[in-house]
Design an enzyme around this catalytic site. Structure first.
Site, PDB file in Angstrom:
ATOM      1  N   ARG A 106      24.087 -18.926 -16.530  1.00  0.00           N
ATOM      2  CA  ARG A 106      24.326 -18.324 -14.738  1.00  0.00           C
ATOM      3  C   ARG A 106      24.915 -17.245 -14.722  1.00  0.00           C
ATOM      4  O   ARG A 106      25.527 -16.644 -14.932  1.00  0.00           O
ATOM      5  CB  ARG A 106      25.207 -19.837 -14.147  1.00  0.00           C
ATOM      6  CG  ARG A 106      24.210 -21.132 -14.287  1.00  0.00           C
ATOM      7  CD  ARG A 106      25.705 -21.873 -14.042  1.00  0.00           C
ATOM      8  NE  ARG A 106      25.479 -22.277 -12.230  1.00  0.00           N
ATOM      9  CZ  ARG A 106      25.842 -23.124 -11.979  1.00  0.00           C
ATOM     10  NH1 ARG A 106      27.091 -23.966 -12.446  1.00  0.00           N
ATOM     11  NH2 ARG A 106      25.684 -22.954 -10.633  1.00  0.00           N
ATOM     12  N   MET A 117      20.440 -11.841 -11.736  1.00  0.00           N
ATOM     13  CA  MET A 117      19.274 -12.674 -12.560  1.00  0.00           C
ATOM     14  C   MET A 117      19.385 -14.219 -12.011  1.00  0.00           C
ATOM     15  O   MET A 117      20.168 -15.089 -11.511  1.00  0.00           O
ATOM     16  CB  MET A 117      19.674 -12.491 -13.464  1.00  0.00           C
ATOM     17  CG  MET A 117      18.407 -13.145 -14.850  1.00  0.00           C
ATOM     18  SD  MET A 117      19.090 -13.888 -16.365  1.00  0.00           S
ATOM     19  CE  MET A 117      19.863 -15.165 -15.993  1.00  0.00           C
ATOM     20  N   HIS A 476      22.755   6.514  24.732  1.00  0.00           N
ATOM     21  CA  HIS A 476      22.763   6.314  26.348  1.00  0.00           C
ATOM     22  C   HIS A 476      22.863   5.399  26.876  1.00  0.00           C
ATOM     23  O   HIS A 476      23.404   4.200  26.843  1.00  0.00           O
ATOM     24  CB  HIS A 476      22.301   8.002  26.880  1.00  0.00           C
ATOM     25  CG  HIS A 476      22.186   7.289  28.508  1.00  0.00           C
ATOM     26  ND1 HIS A 476      21.729   6.356  29.426  1.00  0.00           N
ATOM     27  CD2 HIS A 476      23.556   7.197  29.187  1.00  0.00           C
ATOM     28  CE1 HIS A 476      21.545   5.649  30.400  1.00  0.00           C
ATOM     29  NE2 HIS A 476      22.622   6.649  30.387  1.00  0.00           N
ATOM     30  N   SER A 785      44.293   8.040  27.673  1.00  0.00           N
ATOM     31  CA  SER A 785      43.318   7.383  26.526  1.00  0.00           C
ATOM     32  C   SER A 785      41.814   8.161  26.103  1.00  0.00           C
ATOM     33  O   SER A 785      41.871   8.895  26.341  1.00  0.00           O
ATOM     34  CB  SER A 785      42.706   7.172  27.919  1.00  0.00           C
ATOM     35  OG  SER A 785      41.873   5.694  27.861  1.00  0.00           O
ATOM     36  N   CYS A 852      39.141   4.149  24.990  1.00  0.00           N
ATOM     37  CA  CYS A 852      38.463   3.999  25.801  1.00  0.00           C
ATOM     38  C   CYS A 852      37.056   3.585  25.407  1.00  0.00           C
ATOM     39  O   CYS A 852      36.119   3.749  25.961  1.00  0.00           O
ATOM     40  CB  CYS A 852      38.228   4.080  27.329  1.00  0.00           C
ATOM     41  SG  CYS A 852      38.657   5.750  27.496  1.00  0.00           S
ATOM     42  N   TYR A 872      46.911  -0.512  24.579  1.00  0.00           N
ATOM     43  CA  TYR A 872      46.332  -1.701  24.449  1.00  0.00           C
ATOM     44  C   TYR A 872      44.833  -0.998  24.523  1.00  0.00           C
ATOM     45  O   TYR A 872      43.706   0.265  23.802  1.00  0.00           O
ATOM     46  CB  TYR A 872      45.376  -1.887  26.276  1.00  0.00           C
ATOM     47  CG  TYR A 872      45.055  -0.384  27.132  1.00  0.00           C
ATOM     48  CD1 TYR A 872      43.923   0.051  27.622  1.00  0.00           C
ATOM     49  CD2 TYR A 872      45.848   0.409  27.490  1.00  0.00           C
ATOM     50  CE1 TYR A 872      44.077   1.518  28.427  1.00  0.00           C
ATOM     51  CE2 TYR A 872      45.938   1.509  28.543  1.00  0.00           C
ATOM     52  CZ  TYR A 872      44.580   1.766  28.059  1.00  0.00           C
ATOM     53  OH  TYR A 872      44.148   3.207  29.327  1.00  0.00           O
TER      54      TYR A 872
HETATM   55  P1  ADP Z   1      22.434 -19.892  -7.589  1.00  0.00           P
HETATM   56  O1  ADP Z   1      23.520 -18.978  -7.306  1.00  0.00           O
HETATM   57  O2  ADP Z   1      21.222 -19.334  -7.352  1.00  0.00           O
HETATM   58  O3  ADP Z   1      22.477 -21.143  -7.044  1.00  0.00           O
HETATM   59  P2  ADP Z   1      23.110 -21.222 -10.101  1.00  0.00           P
HETATM   60  O4  ADP Z   1      23.306 -20.480 -10.911  1.00  0.00           O
HETATM   61  O5  ADP Z   1      24.185 -22.270  -9.139  1.00  0.00           O
HETATM   62  O6  ADP Z   1      22.392 -20.579  -9.273  1.00  0.00           O
HETATM   63  O7  ADP Z   1      21.885 -22.271 -10.562  1.00  0.00           O
HETATM   64  C1  ADP Z   1      20.884 -22.996 -10.207  1.00  0.00           C
HETATM   65  C2  ADP Z   1      20.330 -24.172 -10.191  1.00  0.00           C
HETATM   66  O8  ADP Z   1      20.620 -24.857 -11.705  1.00  0.00           O
HETATM   67  C3  ADP Z   1      21.604 -25.138  -9.095  1.00  0.00           C
HETATM   68  O9  ADP Z   1      20.903 -26.383  -8.291  1.00  0.00           O
HETATM   69  C4  ADP Z   1      22.210 -25.607  -9.931  1.00  0.00           C
HETATM   70  O10 ADP Z   1      23.193 -26.733  -9.466  1.00  0.00           O
HETATM   71  C5  ADP Z   1      21.513 -25.578 -11.162  1.00  0.00           C
HETATM   72  N1  ADP Z   1      22.403 -25.945 -12.385  1.00  0.00           N
HETATM   73  C6  ADP Z   1      22.784 -25.176 -13.018  1.00  0.00           C
HETATM   74  N2  ADP Z   1      23.670 -25.022 -13.936  1.00  0.00           N
HETATM   75  C7  ADP Z   1      23.992 -26.196 -14.353  1.00  0.00           C
HETATM   76  C8  ADP Z   1      24.127 -27.541 -15.333  1.00  0.00           C
HETATM   77  N3  ADP Z   1      24.793 -27.136 -16.598  1.00  0.00           N
HETATM   78  N4  ADP Z   1      23.993 -28.557 -15.064  1.00  0.00           N
HETATM   79  C9  ADP Z   1      22.633 -28.671 -15.155  1.00  0.00           C
HETATM   80  N5  ADP Z   1      22.295 -27.699 -13.444  1.00  0.00           N
HETATM   81  C10 ADP Z   1      22.681 -26.857 -13.500  1.00  0.00           C
HETATM   82 MG    MG Z   2      24.328 -21.946  -7.172  1.00  0.00          MG
END
Ligand code: ADP
Ligand code: MG
Ligand code: MG
Length: 896
Positions: A106, A117, A476, A785, A852, A872
């Site tokens: 993530r 991503m 304006h 002002s 102002c 003010y």
């Molecule tokens: P976003 O920032 O787009 O929300 P996330 O990283 O939070 O992306 O994850 C997308 C989805 O995947 C979310 O619903 C999150 O809860 C789920 N998710 C992420 N990591 C896990 C994990 N380790 N186990 C189960 N679900 C996950």
């Molecule tokens: Mg999330």
């Protein structure tokens, strides 16, 4: 175990662990771990059930880009060690076919950033581990459902394969088997689907789907770092002022499965209702589903609580899984208490066990923000100061104007600048006179112009909204519309006019006067036809926050207003006086403009005085009304400011009318108009320069002011406090000359009426010289002002009427961080203000200091004005509530 030891004694720590076996980070480490990583660590640290994992820091991202896309040497070992920790905690093995460990990868920057991503789930699956997972869980469907999801996500986000191809294959599979939901597919169906997915990858990406989990892991990590520099992310950072040097973190976390059967689920929740602010649990969940399914709309999610359930809905989580729900509800309370703010949560339930996957401060509407801030302060969760800081002053605008019904259908015609908030709908009219005429006949109209000028004021007032083809946020049209509380979209460049046929062209649409359009001054969008609007609701919390703000702020908040209607609105919004009454707006009324033009056409002083004598009673009446409405509050009246030719008509015919009304020949009128025309009117014969040339104008205005003040003082409970303001002075001498006329007239009127009133004479500081020589000016002026619109214009040498065409290039190139006409340029224009304040006080310690310009309603600028210690701020009526709150926040931040 510390990060250091987990990294095998490496000198640099690039990886931070979290989980039940030990957590290295916490929520204060957002810069290093990103928002997601820092909060996963925090939740884990306070004992919430978070699947174990680790965060690769933002410093790795920075290192990556500083070193030709190479990772730091120690990273490989540190990641291996961190995976080993997860293996230990879960008892599963990465790439182990008998009991495979699966992880999610993530992204997570400091600030949540769309454009990065997407998350990859179920990483670690390949043909062997999928079979192993199926055997171990005794569930083929679950294992191959996870595998096909993984191939799709990885194929899409890491290998660049169009996700539509995977979705088509899934749809076909459902059709072939006659099932509606993905849950209807069997394990064998999904096995076939997995093979199809692998074929899609090979065909599209020209390489096989990677079977080695370690290759998968590094592929996904690399894709997160690479996405930091993709076009979407770069654009988002530019629009939101996020520096590229921040970098993103990567979170790798053991998977938990919401798709293992009917005792599994996944969901999202807000600890309070994010649209109303109500203190009730709010969210959605899906049984037997994974990750994004809830937001992706694969199946219709169900509410968390029984109370939120609608007729026809399936069971809520509270009903379907009462025990886990109770646990989640307890987590909700714990997190709110811990973070002392409304949280936005992600969770997954695996075989009846709850796991927390994310928490962050939840986004909310303006209405919800107010209610939550007040409620939390009253619950003792936060202090009143914190409550005040929780509400974005700019968001208050949303609550003061009608807004578009979010459920209405809309056809967008074009888009301009969101110049004045609120939504308005009405018939197109192309001239101010027509607008007035139609409005008088009971029609709602939108005034559509190339641009507007002071002579359009009456039409702007009559219109529900204003749309212009030219002009920026401080044109304006924009300034006047904000002042009047009219919706305005300015600078809609796609707008074309055909003067002859009276047609309006917007992109491909051809419209004519009388056709209905809707404009949204908050988004800048223009729609065809009438789009339903909803009236604002002033919730109780709004009033409470305003009261708290008033108790906390140091600066007074006044308004810029000249009409009785605007003055009343402003008093209703809490204005504590008028900081700028622009007297020229009073001369454009039908009956007055004639006398005004006569004055301009006059050949000599007597002629001018005769015309001014006609204006005097009307002007006096204006001030009587303003003084009555403001009931003893200070009223700053600015003497005539614009160059005289602004009052003359443009067409030859109209000029002929003016000539006959003024009793001069058409030729004389033409000559006079020609003589008045200037090549650079902004720096021309305007401001106090008019009073220097024609002291009789200044004298008439002063007389009108004091006659009105004395008349009102006789009857009113509280005497008016006029503050007469000399515009565009550069020198003390100019102020002295005007002041002499004003004092003389004041003395004369008080003598005649036998009534005394207190008054001040001051000047507007809107030229660099005035700021630089503020000590000189303060020897004459009793107040300053700061006219920061003109001061910005003159200090930067940028005409605000022409800035729209190029200023965005300047902000794009970060030459100015923001539009200097919207938020004050602290270093330049701000330095002049600071100099004016210091020199002014040096000369006259009790000098009254205000602002102002349009900046008076801008929160960022207000912070600056608090720092330099102004008395003010003054802003347009509809911005008064925002200015009250922003002033309180500024005082809190400055520790005043
Ligand atoms: P976003 O920032 O787009 O929300 P996330 O990283 O939070 O992306 O994850 C997308 C989805 O995947 C979310 O619903 C999150 O809860 C789920 N998710 C992420 N990591 C896990 C994990 N380790 N186990 C189960 N679900 C996950
Ligand atoms: Mg999330
Ligand atoms: Mg000015």
């Amino acid at each position: 175990m510390s990060a250091k030891s987990s990294a095998g004694g490496a000198s640099n720590v690039w990886v931070y662990n979290f989980g039940a076996a030990g957590t290295d980070g916490d929520s204060s480490m957002r810069n290093l771990l990103g928002g997601k990583g820092a909060n996963l660590a925090e939740m884990s640290g306070i004992g919430l059930p978070v699947p174990p994992g680790f965060t690769i820091t933002t410093e790795v991202c920075t290192h990556f880009y500083d070193n030709g896309r190479q990772y730091p040497d120690e990273l490989q070992d540190q990641v291996r060690a961190a995976i080993a920790r997860i293996e230990k905690e879960t008892g599963a093995g990465f790439a182990d076919p008998d009991n495979p460990l699966l992880v999610s990868v993530r992204s997570g920057a400091r600030a949540s950033m769309p454009g990065m991503m997407d998350t990859v789930l179920n990483l670690g699956l390949n043909d062997q581990t999928a079979a192993g997972l199926a055997a171990r869980a005794d569930d083929t469907r679950f294992a191959y459902d996870s595998y096909r999801r993984f191939i799709q996500m990885y194929g899409d986000v890491v290998m660049g394969v169009d996700h539509g191809l995977f979705e088509d294959a899934l749809e076909n599979m459902k059709l072939k088997n006659g099932v509606f939901d993905d849950t209807g597919l069997t394990g064998d169906d999904l096995k076939v689907l997995v093979d199809e997915y692998k074929d899609i990858v090979r065909a599209e990406a020209d390489e096989a789907f990677p079977q080695d989990p370690w290759a998968q892991l590094w592929g996904a990590v690399g894709a997160v770092f690479a996405s930091w520099m993709n076009a979407r992310a770069i654009t988002y950072r530019r629009l939101n002022n996020i520096p590229a040097s921040w970098g993103t973190a990567v979170n790798v976390q053991a998977m938990v499965f919401g798709n293992m059967g009917d005792d599994c689920a996944t969901g999202v929740a807000f600890t309070r209702n994010p649209s109303t602010g109500e203190n009730s649990f709010y969210g959605e969940f899906l049984i037997n589903a994974q990750g994004e399914d809830v937001v992706a709309g694969i199946r219709t999610p169900l509410p968390l609580t029984k109370a939120a359930r609608q007729d026809g809905d399936g069971e809520s989580m509270e009903e379907a899984m009462p025990e886990v729900f109770a646990q989640l509800d307890a987590v909700r309370l714990q997190l709110e208490k811990h973070y002392t703010d409304m949280q936005d949560l992600e969770f997954t339930v695996q075989q009846g066990k709850l796991y927390m996957l994310q928490t962050r401060s939840g986004k909310r509407t303006a209405e919800a923000a107010l209610k939550m801030a007040v409620d939390m302060a009253e619950e003792g969760l936060i202090t009143r100061d914190q409550a005040l800081l929780r509400v974005d002053p700019n968001a208050l605008d949303q609550l003061l104007h009608p807004t578009l019904d979010p459920n209405a259908e809309k056809v967008v015609l074009t888009r301009g600048l969101p110049a004045s908030p609120g939504a308005a709908c009405g018939q197109i009219v192309l001239s101010a006179d027509k607008a007035e005429e139609m409005a008088a006949g009971g029609h709602q109209v939108i005034l559509v112009r190339l641009e507007t000028s002071p002579e359009d004021i009456h039409g702007m007032h009559a219109a529900a909204g204003i749309l212009t083809a030219r002009g920026g946020m401080t044109s304006h049209a924009a300034v006047v519309a904000r002042g009047m509380g009219r919706a305005c979209v300015s600078g809609a460049g796609d707008l074309r006019f055909d003067e002859v046929s009276g047609k309006v062209f917007i992109q491909d649409s051809e419209l004519a006067e009388g056709d209905i359009i809707t404009i949204d001054g908050s988004s800048g969008e223009v729609y065809l036809g009438s789009v339903a609007t909803v009236q604002p609701r002033m919730s109780g919390a709004f009033g409470i926050i305003m009261e708290w703000a008033d108790g906390r702020r140091r600066m007074a908040v006044r308004t810029n207003a000249e009409t009785p209607a605007d003055a009343r609105v402003a008093v209703g919004f809490g204005a504590e006086g008028i900081g700028l009454c622009r007297t020229e707006h009073m001369f454009f009324d039908q009956d007055r403009i004639v006398a005004m033009r006569q004055m301009i056409m006059a050949a000599d002083t007597e002629g001018r005085e005769a015309a001014l004598a006609k204006l005097l009673p009307m002007q006096r009446q204006d001030f009587v009304e303003l003084f009555e409405i403001m009931a003893g509050l200070p009223v700053t009246i600015r003497l005539l400011d614009p160059p005289l030719h602004e009052f003359l008509p443009h067409s030859a015919e109209e000029l002929a009318d003016v000539a006959s009304a003024a009793g001069v020949s058409t030729e004389t009128a033409r000559q006079r108009a020609l003589k008045l025309a200037e090549s650079n009117p902004m720096l021309g014969h305007r401001g106090c320069r008019l009073a220097i040339t024609y002291p009789e104008i200044c004298r008439m205005q002063a007389r009108a002011i004091f006659e009105a003040a004395c008349a009102v003082a006789k009857t009113a409970e509280k005497a008016p406090v006029p503050e007469v303001m000399v515009p565009l002075a550069a020198t003390a001498k100019e102020v002295a000359i005007c002041k002499a006329v004003i004092d003389q007239e004041a003395a004369a009127v008080m003598q005649e009426t036998g009534q005394t009133v207190e008054y001040l004479v001051g000047t507007m500081v809107e030229l660099p010289r005035a700021a630089i020589r503020a000590n000189d000016l303060a020897s004459e002026a009793e107040f300053f002002s700061f006219g920061t619109n003109d001061l910005t214009q003159t200090a930067l040498g940028i005409s605000r009427d022409d800035a729209g065409a190029f200023l965005h290039d300047y902000t794009d190139a970060e030459i100015y961080a923001t539009d200097p006409f919207v938020s004050i340029d602290r270093d330049g224009v701000g330095a002049l203000v600071r100099m004016g304040v210091e020199l002014g006080r040096e000369q006259r310690p009790d000098i009254k200091l205000g602002i102002c310009g349009e900046h008076g309603g801008d929160a960022a600028s207000i912070t600056f004005f608090e720092e330099v210690g102004l008395d003010y701020v003054s802003c347009s009526p509809f911005r008064v509530p925002a200015a009250r709150l922003a002033s309180a926040q500024a005082a809190i931040r400055a520790g005043h």
